[in-house]
Design an enzyme around this catalytic site. Sequence first.
Site, PDB file in Angstrom:
ATOM      1  N   SER A 100       4.090  17.038  16.371  1.00 24.93           N
ATOM      2  CA  SER A 100       4.219  17.945  15.231  1.00 24.93           C
ATOM      3  C   SER A 100       3.106  18.991  15.196  1.00 24.93           C
ATOM      4  CB  SER A 100       4.268  17.126  13.938  1.00 24.93           C
ATOM      5  OG  SER A 100       4.577  17.924  12.827  1.00 24.93           O
ATOM      6  N   ASP A 146       5.695  24.742  12.409  1.00 28.18           N
ATOM      7  CA  ASP A 146       4.698  23.922  13.095  1.00 28.18           C
ATOM      8  C   ASP A 146       5.251  23.585  14.475  1.00 28.18           C
ATOM      9  OD1 ASP A 146       6.700  22.279  12.095  1.00 28.18           O
ATOM     10  OD2 ASP A 146       5.375  20.560  11.836  1.00 28.18           O
ATOM     11  N   ASP A 197       6.823  21.146  15.973  1.00 28.49           N
ATOM     12  CA  ASP A 197       8.186  20.645  16.182  1.00 28.49           C
ATOM     13  C   ASP A 197       9.179  21.256  15.196  1.00 28.49           C
ATOM     14  OD1 ASP A 197       7.362  19.265  13.899  1.00 28.49           O
ATOM     15  OD2 ASP A 197       8.440  17.441  14.442  1.00 28.49           O
ATOM     16  N   ASP A 200       9.711  21.207  11.981  1.00 28.09           N
ATOM     17  CA  ASP A 200      10.366  20.505  10.871  1.00 28.09           C
ATOM     18  C   ASP A 200       9.810  20.952   9.529  1.00 28.09           C
ATOM     19  OD1 ASP A 200       7.889  19.277  10.924  1.00 28.09           O
ATOM     20  OD2 ASP A 200       8.662  17.221  10.903  1.00 28.09           O
TER      21      ASP A 200
END
Length: 450
Positions: free
Chosen positions: A104, A241, A243, A245
């Site tokens: 992340s 960010d 990843d 999400d």
Amino acid sequence: MSRLFGTDGVRGLANGLLTAELALSLAQAAAVVLGHDRMAEGQRPRAVIARDPRASGEFIGAAVEAGLASAGVDVYDAGVLPTPALAFLIADLGADFGVMISASHNPAPDNGIKFFARGGQKLDDEIEDAIEAQREREIFRPVGVGVGRIQRFADAEDRYVVHLLSTLPNRLDGVRVVLDCANGAASGCSPEVFKSAGAEVIVIGAEPDGLNINDGVGSTHPGQLQAAVLRHGADLGIAHDGDADRCLAVDHEGAVVDGDQIMAILAVALKNAGRLKDDVLVATVMSNLGLKIALRAAGISIRETAVGDRYVLEAMREGGFTLGGEQSGHVIFADHATTGDGVLTGLQLAAQLARTGRSLKELATVMTKLPQLMINVKGVDKHRAQTDEGVGAAVALAQLELGQSGRVLLRPSGTEALVRVMVEAGDMVTATRICEDLAAVVESRLALQS
């Protein structure tokens, strides 16, 4: 042994805690736990795997794929894609589960392994515990036609982009947006979908080299995005960010619009469209009190949860609610996704600008953020934070002084020997004074004994 799974999968330094051997064994165990229904029917389970562009994701992903296939799972490799894309693809393909390789917003040396169940749902603690327990048992080793196959999921990104475009209430023609992709998993698909939706797109942080993910860019480092929005005269900026999400935004004057403000804008829009279930927004206890005050005025109530998107998701599923999220920009649209989706959130926010003709700055005035200060008090017995009488008395006095115009929150850290003291008030001077006084009480009352 300590528990491997944390609040968001198994995460740590790649080749430190997170080795190829660990990835292989986790995958073999997950194959048995998450694929047992299909195996009991004499069929091979199917799993989708994706990763962010970290260099270590290459060897970790290879180890996961080897573990799954060796345990009899057919693997569909979706390549570099956001976490919410993986969750969508699991459901879209009808796969039995999925695996995301990402850390992340963490720096490039870290990585993580996160499992999703059938339908793209996050795992309950009990299922994660079952995977850990399975690692200690004899490895399931099918032979011959029983071994799994690995194939490229060739149209994975196209499916995700089409899905995102299908969620839009209107096109984005006339909206100029700067996208900061954090040199992460959305570097390809986010610019593509915004352009396809009609926006004029300027892109930064979309040249991943395996080592530069989240490095001075993305939602945790908004400075470059703020500068780019001003330089290009954009209507807004969107920051993902690593990843993708989560999503934070920047208005045309360069001011950051956080997750609370984004949720306020979207909750009001959904309510006005008759699409906000029971006129409820799900948010964590860390959301600014200003969000609750603003939504109450709009006829919307907040269902509060503990910190963590998994708790938001749990409350949303239990109540069938439409919208939820966190101050960090992790926003969940239950009608379109099973987890937070930064690209989806950015699209929906941009759609409100295009539909209303109003600036993001103007839309964000739906709520007024109360000044907020948080102090991490280290080296204390966090387990006594909620039971110590002296701390409790100090909190009660502080809350009495603040009344309805502020609040106090004490939250023990889940991973460290510290207590987070957070105070919101009508002005920063008051918030600072009360927060510092409470932090001093916590430090003196809960000090660890040598």
